[in-house]
Design a protein around this motif. Structure first.
Motif, PDB file in Angstrom:
ATOM      1  N   PRO A 137       0.723  -1.294   0.036  1.00  0.00           N
ATOM      2  CA  PRO A 137      -0.240   0.187   0.039  1.00  0.00           C
ATOM      3  C   PRO A 137       0.847   1.000  -0.015  1.00  0.00           C
ATOM      4  O   PRO A 137       0.303   2.414  -0.018  1.00  0.00           O
ATOM      5  CB  PRO A 137      -0.806  -0.478   1.202  1.00  0.00           C
ATOM      6  N   THR A 140       0.514   3.877  -2.475  1.00  0.00           N
ATOM      7  CA  THR A 140      -1.165   4.436  -2.291  1.00  0.00           C
ATOM      8  C   THR A 140      -1.038   5.769  -1.437  1.00  0.00           C
ATOM      9  O   THR A 140      -0.853   7.223  -1.854  1.00  0.00           O
ATOM     10  CB  THR A 140      -2.469   3.889  -1.657  1.00  0.00           C
ATOM     11  N   ASP A 141      -0.129   5.885   0.040  1.00  0.00           N
ATOM     12  CA  ASP A 141      -0.120   6.282   0.415  1.00  0.00           C
ATOM     13  C   ASP A 141       0.777   7.826   0.436  1.00  0.00           C
ATOM     14  O   ASP A 141       1.293   8.906   0.486  1.00  0.00           O
ATOM     15  CB  ASP A 141       1.270   5.588   1.829  1.00  0.00           C
ATOM     16  N   LEU A 145       0.588  11.809  -0.684  1.00  0.00           N
ATOM     17  CA  LEU A 145       1.706  12.665   0.194  1.00  0.00           C
ATOM     18  C   LEU A 145       2.550  13.291  -1.282  1.00  0.00           C
ATOM     19  O   LEU A 145       2.146  14.823  -1.149  1.00  0.00           O
ATOM     20  CB  LEU A 145       2.566  11.726   0.910  1.00  0.00           C
ATOM     21  N   VAL A 181      14.617  12.423  -1.325  1.00  0.00           N
ATOM     22  CA  VAL A 181      15.279  11.048  -0.223  1.00  0.00           C
ATOM     23  C   VAL A 181      13.808  10.736   0.651  1.00  0.00           C
ATOM     24  O   VAL A 181      14.188   9.275   0.846  1.00  0.00           O
ATOM     25  CB  VAL A 181      15.607  12.078   1.009  1.00  0.00           C
ATOM     26  N   LEU A 182      13.212  10.686   0.985  1.00  0.00           N
ATOM     27  CA  LEU A 182      11.749  10.305   1.854  1.00  0.00           C
ATOM     28  C   LEU A 182      11.151   9.017   1.210  1.00  0.00           C
ATOM     29  O   LEU A 182      11.329   8.342   1.355  1.00  0.00           O
ATOM     30  CB  LEU A 182      10.622  11.947   1.079  1.00  0.00           C
ATOM     31  N   ASN A 185      13.733   6.426   1.344  1.00  0.00           N
ATOM     32  CA  ASN A 185      13.768   5.670   2.745  1.00  0.00           C
ATOM     33  C   ASN A 185      12.348   5.580   3.409  1.00  0.00           C
ATOM     34  O   ASN A 185      11.785   6.184   4.351  1.00  0.00           O
ATOM     35  CB  ASN A 185      14.727   6.720   3.687  1.00  0.00           C
ATOM     36  N   TRP A 186      11.311   5.360   2.377  1.00  0.00           N
ATOM     37  CA  TRP A 186       9.446   5.316   2.673  1.00  0.00           C
ATOM     38  C   TRP A 186       9.750   4.201   3.856  1.00  0.00           C
ATOM     39  O   TRP A 186      10.386   3.565   3.425  1.00  0.00           O
ATOM     40  CB  TRP A 186       9.098   4.563   1.468  1.00  0.00           C
ATOM     41  N   PRO A 187       9.279   4.318   5.161  1.00  0.00           N
ATOM     42  CA  PRO A 187       9.044   3.133   5.869  1.00  0.00           C
ATOM     43  C   PRO A 187       7.804   2.410   5.661  1.00  0.00           C
ATOM     44  O   PRO A 187       6.705   2.560   5.556  1.00  0.00           O
ATOM     45  CB  PRO A 187       8.119   4.360   7.130  1.00  0.00           C
ATOM     46  N   HIS A 189       5.549  -0.631   4.599  1.00  0.00           N
ATOM     47  CA  HIS A 189       4.409  -1.333   5.652  1.00  0.00           C
ATOM     48  C   HIS A 189       3.944  -2.217   5.070  1.00  0.00           C
ATOM     49  O   HIS A 189       3.677  -2.534   3.515  1.00  0.00           O
ATOM     50  CB  HIS A 189       3.151  -0.302   6.264  1.00  0.00           C
TER      51      HIS A 189
END
Lengths: 202, 202
Positions: A137, A140-141, A145, A181-182, A185-187, A189
């Motif tokens: 997912p 999508t997130d 953003l 960068v985000l 390094n996306w956290p 899930h």
DNA sequence: GGTTTTACCCTAGCGGCATTAGGAAGCTGA
DNA sequence: TCAGCTTCCTAATGCCGCTAGGGTAAAACC
């Protein structure tokens, strides 16, 4: 009596131009009729009402915008693609604030259901994000953003939220660095075991 | 003849309530007068014109919003503060869409020059970012990106950009996770040798 | 080429809104 | 009590969205 030779397309194009020049909310049936040298009532042969006119501006602007983004993103991936996407998005919005504003209206679902541009723009975003190794997912997130960040930034810029200085350019490009960068390094899930997440809208 | 007992403050409060209920653009002098059981012209004793009424709604809403954010952020730092800030921001916007929309208007600089709330909200943001170890010019850049992301997200949500599903909550909180990671890994930039960067607006 | 049909543009008119001018009635303080 | 200020009113102007119904240019048909 010479006819003005209007058509829905011509009316829409003129309305879009007018929106870019004087702001979307200044685009009225009367003002547009005045611009064509025609009476208000005449426009209703080509456009159902003011709302429909604005939706037309939005669809036109959305298509143009997607086209320009697609052209810039083509053949790029990763940060190149992100920067190209973002800059094309921003440039369009700044050059065509009226059309851009129109694309931010609230639409009835069926008004945009058959919009190729909308689907295309979702595909573009997702393609870009997949190059970062994201999958649902997170797709999508991250997509939400990104859209939020782009729109929010342009909105602040257009409404004079920050001064129209040279600095905005720097700030913008550093924000793009940060977003890159985000995404790297996306956290991540895990999708939940049971379904349901798949049906999310982008 | 019984007087209605209006005042600028009462009119503004009613207008703000109305904006939250039916949308900011539905707040008209006529509709508001109707709500008070009074003639249109009567309102002009309390409010200069429609624009001023909307500015008043914005100032009221902005003050309330800042107050709520400040209360939530107080005593927190790092991710705690970020999440508290973001959630307070979003909750206010969703509960008071009309007031929130008003705060997004374009203002003349002197209309908001003496707004305590505006200064306070900048301070809150900067304090939060300093806890992440940021300093100028990153403070400004990160602040802009944060504001853009928050506003963009809420805007998309309010305008139905994504479905009103439970999923939005998840998506939102994951975006906050991502922004937290972003702030921890912010790609720092050195300020340029010569001055000029300092004058940037937030 | 003449006729029919279509579609474009018009006049006229309704109601809604923002705003102003000027007057009357309530409220306040001397 | 009465002057003066404030609040609310009536009246009017002008802009806007929108509809109904009519005349005519232009296209379609024969």
């Amino acid at each position: 009596m010479v006819r003005a030779g209007l058509s829905a397309a011509k009316v829409t194009e003129a309305a879009a131009e007018m929106a870019d020049e004087v702001g979307l909310d200044q685009v009225t049936i009367s003002a547009l009729a005045r611009r064509f040298g025609v009476k208000d009532a005449s426009l209703y042969s080509h456009v159902k009402n003011l709302r429909e006119l604005r939706v037309r501006i939005a669809l036109l602007g959305g298509a143009e915008m997607t086209e320009r983004i697609a052209a810039e993103v083509a053949g790029r991936a990763g940060k190149d693609a992100l920067v190209a996407f973002a800059n094309a998005y921003r440039r369009f919005a700044l050059e065509h604030p009226g059309r851009y504003a129109a694309t931010q209206m609230q639409f009835d679902p069926e008004e945009v259901a058959d919009s190729v541009a909308l689907r295309r723009s979702v595909e573009l975003t997702y393609g870009m994000l997949r190059a970062y190794g994201l999958s649902e997912p997170d797709l999508t997130d991250a997509g939400r953003l990104l859209r939020a960040a782009f729109h929010g930034y342009i909105h602040l810029e257009l409404s004079g939220g920050f001064a129209h200085s040279r600095q905005v350019e720097d700030s913008w490009s550093r924000s793009l660095d940060a977003l890159h960068v985000l995404l790297e390094n996306w956290p991540s899930h895990q999708p939940p075991e049971a379904g349901g997440r798949d049906e999310r809208m982008p």
